[in-house]
Design a protein around this motif. Structure first.
Motif, PDB file in Angstrom:
ATOM      1  N   ALA A 193       0.792  -1.221   0.000  1.00  0.00           N
ATOM      2  CA  ALA A 193       0.000   0.000   0.000  1.00  0.00           C
ATOM      3  C   ALA A 193       0.830   1.279   0.000  1.00  0.00           C
ATOM      4  CB  ALA A 193      -0.944   0.002   1.204  1.00  0.00           C
ATOM      5  N   ASP A 194       2.018   1.246   0.593  1.00  0.00           N
ATOM      6  CA  ASP A 194       2.789   2.489   0.676  1.00  0.00           C
ATOM      7  C   ASP A 194       4.231   2.364   0.189  1.00  0.00           C
ATOM      8  OD1 ASP A 194       3.679   0.939   2.711  1.00  0.00           O
ATOM      9  OD2 ASP A 194       3.215   2.350   4.317  1.00  0.00           O
ATOM     10  N   ALA A 195       4.494   1.395  -0.655  1.00  0.00           N
ATOM     11  CA  ALA A 195       5.780   1.236  -1.367  1.00  0.00           C
ATOM     12  C   ALA A 195       7.001   1.138  -0.463  1.00  0.00           C
ATOM     13  CB  ALA A 195       5.946   2.367  -2.378  1.00  0.00           C
ATOM     14  N   ASP A 196       6.855   0.471   0.678  1.00  0.00           N
ATOM     15  CA  ASP A 196       8.031   0.304   1.537  1.00  0.00           C
ATOM     16  C   ASP A 196       8.223  -1.140   1.985  1.00  0.00           C
ATOM     17  OD1 ASP A 196       5.970  -0.049   3.332  1.00  0.00           O
ATOM     18  OD2 ASP A 196       6.801   1.274   4.856  1.00  0.00           O
ATOM     19  N   GLY A 197       7.488  -2.063   1.380  1.00  0.00           N
ATOM     20  CA  GLY A 197       7.513  -3.447   1.849  1.00  0.00           C
ATOM     21  C   GLY A 197       8.553  -4.307   1.161  1.00  0.00           C
ATOM     22  N   THR A 198       9.066  -5.271   1.907  1.00  0.00           N
ATOM     23  CA  THR A 198       9.933  -6.308   1.349  1.00  0.00           C
ATOM     24  C   THR A 198       9.525  -7.639   1.955  1.00  0.00           C
ATOM     25  OG1 THR A 198      11.612  -6.118   3.077  1.00  0.00           O
ATOM     26  CG2 THR A 198      11.899  -4.730   1.126  1.00  0.00           C
ATOM     27  N   ILE A 199       9.844  -8.708   1.228  1.00  0.00           N
ATOM     28  CA  ILE A 199       9.580 -10.037   1.740  1.00  0.00           C
ATOM     29  C   ILE A 199      10.730 -10.942   1.315  1.00  0.00           C
ATOM     30  CG2 ILE A 199       8.186 -10.754  -0.236  1.00  0.00           C
ATOM     31  CD1 ILE A 199       6.413 -12.092   2.156  1.00  0.00           C
ATOM     32  N   THR A 200      11.229 -11.728   2.256  1.00  0.00           N
ATOM     33  CA  THR A 200      12.308 -12.668   1.972  1.00  0.00           C
ATOM     34  C   THR A 200      11.718 -14.066   2.029  1.00  0.00           C
ATOM     35  OG1 THR A 200      13.897 -11.148   2.957  1.00  0.00           O
ATOM     36  CG2 THR A 200      14.618 -13.422   2.629  1.00  0.00           C
ATOM     37  N   TRP A 201      11.917 -14.831   0.938  1.00  0.00           N
ATOM     38  CA  TRP A 201      11.252 -16.114   0.809  1.00  0.00           C
ATOM     39  C   TRP A 201      12.093 -17.070  -0.022  1.00  0.00           C
ATOM     40  CZ3 TRP A 201       9.245 -17.900  -4.002  1.00  0.00           C
ATOM     41  CH2 TRP A 201       9.426 -17.000  -5.062  1.00  0.00           C
ATOM     42  N   SER A 202      11.731 -18.351   0.054  1.00  0.00           N
ATOM     43  CA  SER A 202      12.335 -19.379  -0.791  1.00  0.00           C
ATOM     44  C   SER A 202      11.288 -20.457  -1.037  1.00  0.00           C
ATOM     45  CB  SER A 202      13.585 -19.982  -0.137  1.00  0.00           C
ATOM     46  OG  SER A 202      13.236 -20.675   1.053  1.00  0.00           O
ATOM     47  N   LEU A 203      11.548 -21.288  -2.053  1.00  0.00           N
ATOM     48  CA  LEU A 203      10.629 -22.365  -2.391  1.00  0.00           C
ATOM     49  C   LEU A 203      11.430 -23.639  -2.576  1.00  0.00           C
ATOM     50  CD1 LEU A 203       7.665 -23.136  -3.125  1.00  0.00           C
ATOM     51  CD2 LEU A 203       8.309 -22.717  -5.520  1.00  0.00           C
ATOM     52  N   GLN A 204      11.007 -24.674  -1.854  1.00  0.00           N
ATOM     53  CA  GLN A 204      11.640 -25.981  -1.968  1.00  0.00           C
ATOM     54  C   GLN A 204      10.570 -27.014  -2.307  1.00  0.00           C
ATOM     55  OE1 GLN A 204      13.256 -25.791   2.049  1.00  0.00           O
ATOM     56  NE2 GLN A 204      15.309 -25.957   1.152  1.00  0.00           N
ATOM     57  N   ALA A 205      11.008 -28.204  -2.665  1.00  0.00           N
ATOM     58  CA  ALA A 205      10.051 -29.280  -2.942  1.00  0.00           C
ATOM     59  C   ALA A 205      10.682 -30.628  -2.640  1.00  0.00           C
ATOM     60  CB  ALA A 205       9.606 -29.242  -4.399  1.00  0.00           C
ATOM     61  N   GLN A 206       9.840 -31.544  -2.222  1.00  0.00           N
ATOM     62  CA  GLN A 206      10.176 -32.963  -2.177  1.00  0.00           C
ATOM     63  C   GLN A 206       9.406 -33.568  -3.328  1.00  0.00           C
ATOM     64  OE1 GLN A 206       8.690 -33.596   1.833  1.00  0.00           O
ATOM     65  NE2 GLN A 206      10.752 -34.079   2.515  1.00  0.00           N
ATOM     66  N   VAL A 207      10.105 -34.249  -4.251  1.00  0.00           N
ATOM     67  CA  VAL A 207       9.430 -34.766  -5.428  1.00  0.00           C
ATOM     68  C   VAL A 207       9.604 -36.274  -5.538  1.00  0.00           C
ATOM     69  CG1 VAL A 207       9.611 -32.601  -6.706  1.00  0.00           C
ATOM     70  CG2 VAL A 207      11.396 -34.327  -6.957  1.00  0.00           C
ATOM     71  N   ILE A 208       8.599 -36.907  -6.124  1.00  0.00           N
ATOM     72  CA  ILE A 208       8.662 -38.321  -6.483  1.00  0.00           C
ATOM     73  C   ILE A 208       8.550 -38.372  -7.997  1.00  0.00           C
ATOM     74  CG2 ILE A 208       7.522 -40.553  -6.345  1.00  0.00           C
ATOM     75  CD1 ILE A 208       6.494 -39.709  -3.577  1.00  0.00           C
ATOM     76  N   GLU A 209       9.538 -39.014  -8.646  1.00  0.00           N
ATOM     77  CA  GLU A 209       9.577 -39.064 -10.104  1.00  0.00           C
ATOM     78  C   GLU A 209       9.421 -40.490 -10.604  1.00  0.00           C
ATOM     79  OE1 GLU A 209      13.199 -37.005 -11.186  1.00  0.00           O
ATOM     80  OE2 GLU A 209      12.172 -35.082 -11.051  1.00  0.00           O
ATOM     81  N   ASP A 210       8.971 -40.618 -11.872  1.00  0.00           N
ATOM     82  CA  ASP A 210       8.849 -41.929 -12.528  1.00  0.00           C
ATOM     83  C   ASP A 210      10.201 -42.602 -12.583  1.00  0.00           C
ATOM     84  OD1 ASP A 210       6.154 -41.423 -13.049  1.00  0.00           O
ATOM     85  OD2 ASP A 210       6.557 -40.626 -15.037  1.00  0.00           O
TER      86      ASP A 210
END
Length: 148
Positions: free
Chosen positions: A131-148
Motif C-alpha cells: 500500500a505504501d511502497a516500503d515493503g519487502t519479503i524474503t522467501w524461498s521455495l523448496q520441494a520434495q518430489v517423487i519421479e517416474d
C-alpha cells in the motif's frame, strides 16, 4: 518411482514487487510433489499482502503460450510473524482434479491445489500488494518430489 529428497526450486531472495520466476526443474516425470514455501522476513505494513501461485505452461496448437495456476499458497499478511512455512501437496495421477473444466487462471485461483497433470515447465508468480511502497519479503521455495 524414485524419491528425490528436498530440492531448492527458488533460493532465498528478497522481493519488493510482483515477479514471475521460471523454476529450473523438469516436471515431465514428476508424479507428486510437496512444495514448501519458507518466509523468513515480512517487512511490510497492515494491509500489505503476499501471494505465491505456481503455474504450469502449455502451448496451444496456434503457438499461444498459456500459464495456468495449479497451486495458490495461503496469503501472508504484511503484519505476519515470521518465520512462516506453508506446504502444498500436489499429485499428477490417482486424483480427480478439482477443476476438470476451467479457463486458464493467472494469479486467480482460490487458496489450494488443483490435482492432476501439469506441463513440464512451471513458474512462480509472486504477487505483492504494498500500500505504501516500503515493503519487502524474503522467501524461498523448496520441494520434495517423487519421479517416474
Amino acid at each position: 518411482m524414485a524419491f528425490n529428497g528436498l530440492i531448492t526450486l527458488i533460493p532465498s531472495r528478497t522481493d519488493t514487487a510482483t515477479v514471475l520466476d521460471n523454476i529450473p526443474h523438469d516436471f515431465s516425470k514428476v508424479q507428486a510433489a510437496r512444495f514448501i514455501l519458507n518466509i523468513t522476513n515480512v517487512a511490510t505494513d497492515a494491509g500489505d499482502t503476499f501471494d505465491l501461485y505456481l503455474q504450469s505452461r502449455f502451448v496451444t496448437p496456434g503457438g499461444l503460450e498459456v500459464w495456468d495456476d495449479f497451486v495458490h499458497f495461503t496469503q501472508v499478511l504484511g503484519t505476519g510473524t515470521e518465520p512462516v512455512r506453508h506446504i502444498a501437496v500436489w499429485q499428477r495421477d490417482g486424483q480427480t482434479p478439482e477443476s476438470e473444466m476451467h479457463t486458464p487462471q493467472a494469479a486467480a485461483i482460490a487458496v489450494g491445489v488443483v490435482q492432476g497433470p501439469i506441463g513440464p515447465e512451471i513458474r512462480a508468480n509472486l504477487v505483492i500488494v504494498d500500500a505504501d511502497a516500503d515493503g519487502t519479503i524474503t522467501w524461498s521455495l523448496q520441494a520434495q518430489v517423487i519421479e517416474d
